[in-house]
Design a protein around this motif. Structure first.
Motif, short mmCIF file in Angstrom:
data_model
loop_
_atom_site.label_atom_id
_atom_site.label_comp_id
_atom_site.label_asym_id
_atom_site.label_seq_id
_atom_site.Cartn_x
_atom_site.Cartn_y
_atom_site.Cartn_z
N ASN A 183 0.82 -1.22 0.00
CA ASN A 183 0.00 0.00 0.00
C ASN A 183 0.85 1.27 0.00
OD1 ASN A 183 -2.46 -1.49 0.12
ND2 ASN A 183 -2.19 -1.72 2.33
N GLY A 184 1.97 1.24 -0.71
CA GLY A 184 2.80 2.42 -0.85
C GLY A 184 3.75 2.69 0.30
N THR A 185 3.81 1.79 1.28
CA THR A 185 4.71 1.95 2.41
C THR A 185 5.81 0.91 2.34
OG1 THR A 185 2.96 2.80 3.85
CG2 THR A 185 4.93 1.94 4.94
N VAL A 186 7.07 1.35 2.46
CA VAL A 186 8.20 0.44 2.34
C VAL A 186 8.94 0.32 3.67
CG1 VAL A 186 9.89 2.20 1.66
CG2 VAL A 186 10.17 -0.16 0.88
N TYR A 187 9.48 -0.86 3.92
CA TYR A 187 10.31 -1.13 5.10
C TYR A 187 11.57 -1.81 4.61
CZ TYR A 187 12.08 -3.48 9.29
OH TYR A 187 12.88 -3.94 10.31
N THR A 188 12.72 -1.33 5.08
CA THR A 188 13.99 -1.93 4.67
C THR A 188 14.84 -2.26 5.89
OG1 THR A 188 15.02 0.27 4.46
CG2 THR A 188 14.07 -0.70 2.47
N LYS A 189 15.70 -3.25 5.72
CA LYS A 189 16.58 -3.65 6.82
C LYS A 189 17.84 -4.28 6.23
CE LYS A 189 16.67 -6.18 11.20
NZ LYS A 189 16.90 -4.97 12.02
N VAL A 190 19.00 -3.80 6.70
CA VAL A 190 20.27 -4.41 6.30
C VAL A 190 20.38 -5.75 7.01
CG1 VAL A 190 22.78 -4.17 6.34
CG2 VAL A 190 21.35 -2.17 5.96
N ILE A 191 20.73 -6.79 6.25
CA ILE A 191 20.78 -8.15 6.82
C ILE A 191 22.17 -8.76 6.58
CG2 ILE A 191 18.32 -8.61 6.65
CD1 ILE A 191 18.77 -9.92 3.96
N PRO A 192 22.56 -9.73 7.41
CA PRO A 192 23.88 -10.35 7.24
C PRO A 192 23.95 -11.28 6.04
CG PRO A 192 22.69 -11.40 9.03
CD PRO A 192 21.87 -10.23 8.62
N ASN A 193 22.81 -11.88 5.67
CA ASN A 193 22.73 -12.81 4.54
C ASN A 193 21.28 -12.96 4.14
OD1 ASN A 193 21.48 -15.06 6.18
ND2 ASN A 193 23.46 -14.89 7.23
N ALA A 194 21.06 -13.63 3.02
CA ALA A 194 19.70 -13.81 2.51
C ALA A 194 19.23 -15.26 2.67
CB ALA A 194 19.62 -13.39 1.05
N LYS A 195 19.67 -15.88 3.75
CA LYS A 195 19.23 -17.25 4.02
C LYS A 195 17.78 -17.25 4.48
CE LYS A 195 23.84 -18.92 5.35
NZ LYS A 195 24.67 -19.51 6.44
N GLY A 196 17.15 -18.39 4.36
CA GLY A 196 15.74 -18.50 4.72
C GLY A 196 15.44 -18.12 6.15
N THR A 197 16.31 -18.50 7.08
CA THR A 197 16.07 -18.18 8.49
C THR A 197 16.08 -16.68 8.72
OG1 THR A 197 18.45 -18.51 8.87
CG2 THR A 197 16.98 -20.36 9.37
N THR A 198 16.98 -15.97 8.05
CA THR A 198 17.07 -14.52 8.19
C THR A 198 15.83 -13.83 7.62
OG1 THR A 198 19.48 -14.62 8.02
CG2 THR A 198 18.44 -12.48 7.66
N LEU A 199 15.46 -14.19 6.40
CA LEU A 199 14.32 -13.56 5.75
C LEU A 199 13.00 -13.87 6.46
CD1 LEU A 199 15.24 -14.26 2.00
CD2 LEU A 199 15.80 -12.26 3.39
N LYS A 200 12.84 -15.13 6.86
CA LYS A 200 11.57 -15.52 7.48
C LYS A 200 11.38 -14.90 8.86
CE LYS A 200 11.46 -19.87 4.92
NZ LYS A 200 11.72 -21.33 4.99
N SER A 201 12.48 -14.65 9.57
CA SER A 201 12.35 -14.04 10.90
C SER A 201 11.83 -12.60 10.78
CB SER A 201 13.70 -14.05 11.63
OG SER A 201 14.65 -13.24 10.96
N ILE A 202 12.29 -11.88 9.75
CA ILE A 202 11.81 -10.51 9.54
C ILE A 202 10.37 -10.52 9.06
CG2 ILE A 202 12.18 -8.36 8.26
CD1 ILE A 202 15.12 -9.13 8.00
N ILE A 203 10.07 -11.41 8.12
CA ILE A 203 8.70 -11.50 7.57
C ILE A 203 7.71 -11.84 8.68
CG2 ILE A 203 7.20 -12.83 6.05
CD1 ILE A 203 9.60 -13.06 4.12
N SER A 204 8.04 -12.81 9.52
CA SER A 204 7.11 -13.21 10.59
C SER A 204 6.87 -12.07 11.58
CB SER A 204 7.65 -14.43 11.32
OG SER A 204 8.88 -14.13 11.98
N ALA A 205 7.87 -11.20 11.77
CA ALA A 205 7.73 -10.08 12.71
C ALA A 205 7.02 -8.89 12.09
CB ALA A 205 9.11 -9.65 13.20
N ARG A 206 7.06 -8.77 10.75
CA ARG A 206 6.56 -7.58 10.09
C ARG A 206 5.32 -7.79 9.23
NH1 ARG A 206 8.41 -3.03 12.47
NH2 ARG A 206 10.47 -3.49 13.29
N VAL A 207 4.99 -9.03 8.93
CA VAL A 207 3.85 -9.30 8.04
C VAL A 207 2.83 -10.17 8.76
CG1 VAL A 207 3.12 -10.21 5.81
CG2 VAL A 207 5.40 -9.20 6.05
N LEU A 208 1.60 -9.73 8.76
CA LEU A 208 0.52 -10.45 9.43
C LEU A 208 0.31 -11.80 8.76
CD1 LEU A 208 -1.60 -9.86 11.70
CD2 LEU A 208 -3.19 -9.30 9.85
#
Length: 305
Positions: A183-208
């Motif tokens: 809906n036109g709102t962006v969220y960004t975060k610098v991450i150590p790597n793009a492994k599944g555990t890293t991405l999923k932890s952010i998604i679970s915290a930020r996406v309903l």
């Protein structure tokens, strides 16, 4: 328009309009008090808000108060990026207006020329302004969300006349950044790597959970279908839109971010990359505001580093 008639809902039409109305540091201080206090001074030490705080040096009042509760002295700049700064508020306000209104930012070299200050001082000011755009307050996303990761950095210098593994997702000289947009709102975060555990932890915290989540085919997103309606657009197969699903919005933001970093700042260290991402995210999320509205919005959120 006189300064005494300025109100916190006043939005300057341009930087010239702002300069014409805020001609002295006292004008800037009073405007900042109106923006942050709305006529009722708040002690930054104990949090008490009252019109009855003591005004010190009444005959030559310069914004110095004494709290009626904790008895400590304070000004409007205490607890903000302006605290302990010898730079005039007029220069701070001008820097903020320019910084917030330029779509891709402004370099410290250019700002030092515009404000007639040293480049070191300009970098200090810009770094303090960026600090205010922390994104941790962003609410949890719902609706349809696009997720993607990108890599910031360029090719390494040649060693033995060779470049080794410096393209694509190489972490040797590139830093991964993860992004969500809805809906036109962006969220960004610098991450150590793009492994599944890293991405999923952010998604679970930020996406309903239960939300429609659109990603590309990167293996780090596998398994998201358990908690989300996971729609995959296989870029590796030459597919960039599947029905109404795509990742064009988040990729468009990556384009703005990278063009700004390359064209304006030229270089960004890993240490400060998160602040630059927050800077571009703030401007993107407030793109429907006028420059004057965005300027006031920055003054409302100023915090100390």
């Amino acid at each position: 328009m006189s300064t005494t008639n300025l109100h916190q809902n006043t939005f300057f039409k341009s930087i010239i309009d702002m300069i014409d109305n805020l001609q002295t540091d006292d004008d800037c201080r009073m405007f900042l008090e109106e923006i942050r206090w709305n006529g009722e001074p708040e002690c930054p030490h104990c949090g008490v808000k009252s019109e009855k705080h003591y005004r010190l040096n009444k005959e030559n009042f310069k914004g110095l108060y004494k709290c009626r509760d904790c008895k400590k002295r304070f000004t409007i700049t205490v607890g903000t990026m302006f605290e302990s700064s010898h730079i005039s508020l007029r220069k701070w306000f001008t820097a903020i207006y320019i910084f917030a209104s330029h779509k891709k930012g402004i370099s410290s070299v250019q700002l030092h020329k515009d404000l007639h200050i040293t480049q070191k001082t300009a970098w200090y000011m810009l770094n303090r302004i960026r600090f205010n755009f922390n994104q941790e307050h962003v609410v949890v996303f719902d609706g349809e969300v696009q997720a993607d990761e990108t890599y910031i950095g360029g090719e390494a210098r040649k060693k033995n006349n060779e470049h080794k593994n410096t393209q694509g997702r190489s972490l040797k000289i590139k830093t991964p950044v993860f992004g969500l947009i809805s809906n036109g709102t962006v969220y960004t975060k610098v991450i150590p790597n793009a492994k599944g555990t890293t991405l999923k932890s952010i998604i679970s915290a930020r996406v309903l959970k239960g939300t429609t989540l659109v990603t590309d085919g990167w293996r780090g997103y596998k398994g998201l279908g358990e908690d989300y309606r996971h729609e995959i657009v296989e870029h590796s197969k030459g597919t960039y839109k599947r029905g109404r699903f795509h990742t064009n919005a988040i990729e468009g933001f990556w384009s703005i971010l990278k063009r700004g970093l390359i064209g304006i700042y030229h270089f960004c260290s890993v240490k400060h990359l998160g602040k630059y991402c927050n800077e571009f995210s703030f401007r993107f999320n407030t793109r429907d505001m006028s420059d004057g509205q965005r300027f006031v919005e920055v003054l409302k959120i100023v915090e100390t580093t």
